[in-house]
Write a protein that holds these residues in place. Sequence first.
Motif, PDB file in Angstrom:
ATOM      1  N   ALA A 165       0.818  -1.211   0.000  1.00 53.40           N
ATOM      2  CA  ALA A 165       0.000   0.000   0.000  1.00 53.40           C
ATOM      3  C   ALA A 165       0.852   1.262   0.000  1.00 53.40           C
ATOM      4  O   ALA A 165       0.505   2.253  -0.654  1.00 53.40           O
ATOM      5  N   SER A 166       1.981   1.222   0.690  1.00 48.47           N
ATOM      6  CA  SER A 166       2.847   2.404   0.749  1.00 48.47           C
ATOM      7  C   SER A 166       3.426   2.759  -0.622  1.00 48.47           C
ATOM      8  O   SER A 166       3.839   3.891  -0.858  1.00 48.47           O
ATOM      9  N   GLN A 167       3.436   1.791  -1.526  1.00 48.15           N
ATOM     10  CA  GLN A 167       3.959   2.007  -2.865  1.00 48.15           C
ATOM     11  C   GLN A 167       2.858   2.139  -3.917  1.00 48.15           C
ATOM     12  O   GLN A 167       3.146   2.241  -5.109  1.00 48.15           O
ATOM     13  N   SER A 168       1.601   2.134  -3.468  1.00 45.05           N
ATOM     14  CA  SER A 168       0.491   2.224  -4.422  1.00 45.05           C
ATOM     15  C   SER A 168      -0.655   3.068  -3.857  1.00 45.05           C
ATOM     16  O   SER A 168      -0.771   4.244  -4.171  1.00 45.05           O
ATOM     17  N   TYR A 169      -1.482   2.493  -3.015  1.00 45.36           N
ATOM     18  CA  TYR A 169      -2.696   3.165  -2.539  1.00 45.36           C
ATOM     19  C   TYR A 169      -2.438   4.407  -1.693  1.00 45.36           C
ATOM     20  O   TYR A 169      -3.321   5.258  -1.569  1.00 45.36           O
TER      21      TYR A 169
END
Length: 136
Positions: A57-61
């Motif tokens: 998530a830290s790299q996308s959302y």
Amino acid sequence: MRIKRILIANRGEIAVRIIRTCRELGIETVLAASQADSDSLPARLADRTICIGPAQASQSYLKAETMVHAAMASRADAIHPGYGFLAERAAFARLCEREKMIFIGPTAEQIDAVGDKLCAREKAEAARVPVVPGEP
């Protein structure tokens, strides 16, 4: 302005609910999905899916700039953040505003206000919303 296409900046059940509601309203949906969610139920239900990065998530959302760029690239009129992730980040709402992207949710000022318990209580009292007596 009538919203014709939105980018959904979330996943799972919340994304499914947003997609179904948009379908009922005749609004086209673009799902922002990580690589891990590219074959999820929301990805299959959305009119389009755009990959926003790896599974973490830290790299996308949680990458606000990526979400706004995805919305612009897909020619979305608005971004629906769902809940959690970026929905509670005033900086994201400000970024959307700066880029002339409709943010479906509270204003950055409202997000800031409820993030501060004292300020939220004062705003509630000013609006004549009943509050529990005592200190927050």
